[in-house]
Design a protein around this motif. Structure first.
Motif, PDB file in Angstrom:
ATOM      1  N   VAL A 126       0.851  -1.184   0.000  1.00 29.33           N
ATOM      2  CA  VAL A 126       0.000   0.000   0.000  1.00 29.33           C
ATOM      3  C   VAL A 126       0.888   1.236   0.000  1.00 29.33           C
ATOM      4  N   GLU A 127       0.499   2.240  -0.772  1.00 24.57           N
ATOM      5  CA  GLU A 127       1.222   3.512  -0.738  1.00 24.57           C
ATOM      6  C   GLU A 127       0.435   4.509   0.088  1.00 24.57           C
ATOM      7  N   PHE A 128       1.115   5.126   1.032  1.00 27.52           N
ATOM      8  CA  PHE A 128       0.488   6.134   1.882  1.00 27.52           C
ATOM      9  C   PHE A 128       1.101   7.489   1.560  1.00 27.52           C
ATOM     10  N   ASP A 129       0.337   8.350   0.891  1.00 30.92           N
ATOM     11  CA  ASP A 129       0.846   9.658   0.474  1.00 30.92           C
ATOM     12  C   ASP A 129       0.561  10.741   1.508  1.00 30.92           C
ATOM     13  N   GLU A 130      -0.546  10.611   2.188  1.00 31.55           N
ATOM     14  CA  GLU A 130      -0.992  11.663   3.108  1.00 31.55           C
ATOM     15  C   GLU A 130      -0.907  11.171   4.541  1.00 31.55           C
ATOM     16  N   PRO A 131      -0.628  12.085   5.462  1.00 36.37           N
ATOM     17  CA  PRO A 131      -0.700  11.708   6.867  1.00 36.37           C
ATOM     18  C   PRO A 131      -2.145  11.375   7.238  1.00 36.37           C
ATOM     19  N   GLY A 132      -2.317  10.543   8.212  1.00 37.00           N
ATOM     20  CA  GLY A 132      -3.671  10.200   8.642  1.00 37.00           C
ATOM     21  C   GLY A 132      -3.686   9.026   9.595  1.00 37.00           C
ATOM     22  N   GLU A 133      -4.889   8.737  10.035  1.00 35.99           N
ATOM     23  CA  GLU A 133      -5.112   7.612  10.949  1.00 35.99           C
ATOM     24  C   GLU A 133      -5.955   6.575  10.226  1.00 35.99           C
ATOM     25  N   TYR A 134      -5.514   5.345  10.257  1.00 36.59           N
ATOM     26  CA  TYR A 134      -6.273   4.289   9.607  1.00 36.59           C
ATOM     27  C   TYR A 134      -6.610   3.201  10.620  1.00 36.59           C
ATOM     28  N   GLY A 135      -7.859   2.803  10.601  1.00 41.60           N
ATOM     29  CA  GLY A 135      -8.242   1.650  11.402  1.00 41.60           C
ATOM     30  C   GLY A 135      -7.981   0.388  10.607  1.00 41.60           C
ATOM     31  N   ILE A 136      -7.560  -0.652  11.299  1.00 38.78           N
ATOM     32  CA  ILE A 136      -7.401  -1.964  10.672  1.00 38.78           C
ATOM     33  C   ILE A 136      -8.368  -2.902  11.376  1.00 38.78           C
ATOM     34  N   VAL A 137      -9.175  -3.602  10.609  1.00 35.04           N
ATOM     35  CA  VAL A 137     -10.173  -4.473  11.225  1.00 35.04           C
ATOM     36  C   VAL A 137     -10.097  -5.886  10.667  1.00 35.04           C
ATOM     37  N   CYS A 138     -10.564  -6.812  11.480  1.00 34.18           N
ATOM     38  CA  CYS A 138     -10.739  -8.197  11.029  1.00 34.18           C
ATOM     39  C   CYS A 138     -12.123  -8.285  10.404  1.00 34.18           C
TER      40      CYS A 138
END
Ligand code: CUA
Length: 157
Positions: A126-138
């Motif tokens: 995955v490419e992350f260009d912008e700062p931010g918060e990501y949730g990861i879920v099952c």
């Protein structure tokens, strides 16, 4: 024995239907362009993750100027690690496996989404260009605590 032409026609039609059903199933399971399980990351022994390079110490590793690898282990009912951090403008390859049952791994808000299967390593970049918060879920039902199985990815400035 005499078989009517009409009867032959129906015999033929039902045979065609059966062949058609079987090819639908085979195509769904193995057809070109359909990837149900991403196993290009290879295989591991789920009982030996503690002695498997990368999975013995799950987390973020810097592998190039803007490149990171993240090893993630799914267990009932958590991801290890539960928080991870990478800088913006980086390319991140996730290697995800399970120590127990089938889980899912979805980075909410991206198209990163894979099954997590004991014995298999799912690899997604995955490419992350912008700062931010990501949730990861099952996203695969894995037992009573499924709904609480989550992690956080922070993309810093
Ligand atoms: Cu793990 Cu649902």
């Amino acid at each position: 024995m005499h078989v009517h032409n009409y009867e032959k026609l129906w015999l033929g039609a039902s045979l065609l239907l059966i062949v058609g059903f079987i090819s639908t199933i085979v195509y769904g399971a193995a057809g070109a362009g359909i990837t149900m399980v991403n196993d290009e990351g290879g295989q591991v022994n789920p009982q030996e993750l503690g002695n498997t390079s990368g999975f013995d110490d799950p987390g973020v590793t810097k592998v190039g100027p803007n490149e990171y690898e993240v090893h993630v282990v799914g267990i009932q009912f958590a991801f290890q690690p539960s928080t991870m951090e990478v800088p913006a403008n980086s390319t991140v390859t996730f290697y995800v496996t399970s120590r127990d049952v089938v889980h899912g791994f979805e980075i909410v808000g991206t198209n990163a989404n894979t099954m997590v299967i004991p014995g298999e390593v799912s690899k997604i970049t995955v490419e992350f260009d912008e700062p931010g918060e990501y949730g990861i879920v099952c996203h695969e039902y894995c037992g009573a605590g499924h709904h609480s199985m989550a992690a956080e990815l922070t993309v810093t400035e």
